[in-house]
Design an enzyme around this catalytic site. Structure first.
Site, PDB file in Angstrom:
ATOM      1  N   HIS A  80      19.257  29.043  41.028  1.00 23.51           N
ATOM      2  CA  HIS A  80      19.751  30.493  40.897  1.00 23.51           C
ATOM      3  C   HIS A  80      21.074  30.927  41.828  1.00 23.51           C
ATOM      4  CE1 HIS A  80      18.259  34.776  40.180  1.00 23.51           C
ATOM      5  NE2 HIS A  80      17.713  34.466  42.281  1.00 23.51           N
ATOM      6  N   ASP A  91      19.485  29.393  35.230  1.00 23.66           N
ATOM      7  CA  ASP A  91      18.859  30.546  35.924  1.00 23.66           C
ATOM      8  C   ASP A  91      18.010  30.377  35.921  1.00 23.66           C
ATOM      9  OD1 ASP A  91      18.311  32.551  38.350  1.00 23.66           O
ATOM     10  OD2 ASP A  91      20.124  32.601  38.362  1.00 23.66           O
ATOM     11  N   SER A  96      20.494  37.959  42.976  1.00 19.79           N
ATOM     12  CA  SER A  96      19.689  37.801  42.509  1.00 19.79           C
ATOM     13  C   SER A  96      19.084  39.366  42.386  1.00 19.79           C
ATOM     14  CB  SER A  96      18.643  37.425  43.505  1.00 19.79           C
ATOM     15  OG  SER A  96      17.147  37.084  43.051  1.00 19.79           O
TER      16      SER A  96
END
Length: 522
Positions: free
Chosen positions: A492, A464, A236
């Site tokens: 994610h 995502d 991320s």
């Protein structure tokens, strides 16, 4: 409140995976190149004197003293870094908390594997101790010391502080879809109060918690660990941190995995609008699945119809919150929206979301509030981790604000609502948070190339919610040696989320240095 630009992993324990081949498809005809061998301890790991100023040399030459963390199998230490890299050795330092779990063996030790869970604001040490240090694939943990750190401003490393628990409770309930001037004024006042609290409590560190600062700290950590090259898995927001490191120190890159990638060339406005569309995509997947279930609380029909019913429910909560079990925090629109968003990070949370929505629509908001609390990292005693404080501090320093004021939000609302009929209005207003920040941004949007670095693996998931797939495509294209690994799925990030194809590809890269073929899809 502040439900955008929070980019972190789901918190799901990463399942162990072997090196068995699985049914991945490969696109393109790119050849597989070997990356640089990871640095092992021993030898001179710190840069040559010509590469760093004399004032930085003591930081690069420091030795870590390890102690028991109080968590079985883990050791902790503290590393010094200059508060201001323009003034190293001035006597103003920050303490960076570090943790590791030694390689379990057997087999050749490959050095350290540094992991970051994203955020910005996520605790690397918490992530290491709860997930990565015990849940990463066993072959990887056997050959690497698993290492992480709390970036400056985060948790154990000179944390940014802004509001106390009761004030945060109030802040998270402020209406982020204002219907009139009074509600707009209250929202602006909340952002100003938040920023003022950060300035009052954290004035010393606020100008020095950028991603560039954290990337430079990571190079100090590499040297302190005794590694010539950095081997790293960033998820991320951790992909931006890793790409920034590679761009600053391409010659010190070992094997880098950037999972759930950000696009550093996108402006703050574009990032927020892209993420809005990403959550709409994730909600559409949830809606398609929900209507197939025997008791979907949002009814049947098309995803658009399901979305309309969710919007209607949010509108009812805006007018009349439902009880949540906490008299001071009934479930209103803002907390309910945050709870839904929290569950969209992970496909595995969809059953929980259905149940929570069903209960809330029947007058019990406790479960949806619990999802919101998990997003904000609020403890049962009312205390908050500093995640949201550090998140704002880093984001607002890394780029100029998305909007100059409420009028600019008004102008952009149609594009946000087009990106997401369900979440667009709230995400647009949430993007106003940096407008009133007390410290001027020091960074700007720009492509990162890391020219001269060995192969870097960029991982993107097609649906995502938090880091849209096109960001991974963009980052892989920007990096001089980027290679894109695609997961066709939901949720994610992809590594450790159940795809043998993804896990096998990344494990092979980390253990053998063989990057996936360009365009590989799982």
């Amino acid at each position: 409140m502040d439900t955008s630009r929070l980019l972190r992993t789901t918190g799901t324990v990463i399942a162990a995976a072997g090196l068995l081949l699985s049914g991945c498809t490969s696109g393109g005809s790119g050849s597989t190149a070997a990356s640089a061998t990871p640095g092992t301890s021993g030898g001179s790991a710190s840069p040559s004197p010509s590469a760093e100023s004399a004032a930085l040399r003591p930081y690069y030459e420091q030795k870590l003293t390890w102690r028991d963390c109080g968590v079985a199998g883990f050791q902790c230490s503290t590393m010094r870094a200059p508060l201001d890299y323009a003034k190293p050795g001035s006597g103003q330092d920050v303490d960076i908390a570090v943790a590791r779990r030694a390689a379990t063996g057997p087999g050749k030790r490959l050095g350290s594997l540094v992991v970051n869970p994203g955020g910005p604001g996520g605790s690397g040490i918490g992530y290491l101790q709860a997930y990565a240090g015990i849940g990463y694939p066993a072959p990887v943990r056997a050959q690497y010391d698993m290492v992480s750190f709390d970036p400056r401003g985060v948790d154990r490393s000179d944390p940014v502080e802004c509001l106390d628990g009761p004030a945060m409770d109030t802040y998270t309930q402020v209406d982020q879809t204002p219907d009139d001037q009074a509600e707009r004024d209250r929202l602006v006042a909340a952002f100003k109060e938040f920023a003022a609290g950060c300035q009052a409590r954290s004035q010393r560190v606020l100008p020095h918690v950028s991603t560039v600062d954290a990337a430079r700290d990571m190079d100090l950590l590499r040297a302190a660990l005794g590694d010539r090259k950095l081997t790293y898995v960033g998820a991320s927001y951790g992909t931006l941190l890793g790409a920034t490191y590679a761009d600053l120190f391409p010659g010190r890159v070992g094997r880098l995995v950037l999972d759930g990638a950000m696009d550093p060339s996108r402006s703050s406005l574009d990032l927020n609008r892209d993420q809005t569309a990403g959550f709409e995509t994730a909600f559409t997947s949830f809606a398609k699945d929900c209507v197939k279930q025997p008791e979907c609380p949002l009814g049947g029909g098309s995803p658009e119809a399901v979305g309309e019913r969710l919007k209607e429910f949010f509108t009812k909560l805006d007018a009349q919150p439902v009880p949540s079990g906490d008299p001071a925090r009934p479930l209103g629109e803002s907390l309910a929206t945050t709870g839904v968003i929290a569950a969209l990070y992970d496909k595995g949370a969809w059953p929980q979301l259905r149940e929570a929505l069903g209960a809330a629509m029947n007058g019990d908001g406790a479960s949806l509030l619990a999802l919101a609390d998990s997003y904000y990292e609020r403890e049962p005693d009312g205390k908050y981790a500093n995640l949201m404080f550090a998140n704002a501090a880093v984001n607002c320093l890394d780029q100029p604000p998305a909007f100059s004021g409420p009028a600019a939000v008004d102008s952009a609302l149609p594009s946000f609502q087009k990106a997401s009929p369900v979440f667009g209005t709230g995400f647009a207003w949430a993007s106003l948070n940096c407008t009133y920040w007390p410290v001027k941004a020091t960074g700007t949007a720009k492509a990162l190339t890391a020219k001269g670095a060995p192969p870097i693996v960029v991982v993107g998931t097609t649906r995502d919610p938090a880091t849209p797939y096109k960001w991974a495509q963009a980052l892989a294209g920007q990096l001089d040696s980027g290679t894109l690994l695609t997961y066709d799925g939901d949720g994610h990030t992809a590594y450790g989320q159940g795809s043998d194809c993804i896990d096998t590809s990344i494990n092979r890269y980390l253990l053998e240095g063989r990057a996936p073929e360009a365009g590989k899809k799982c």
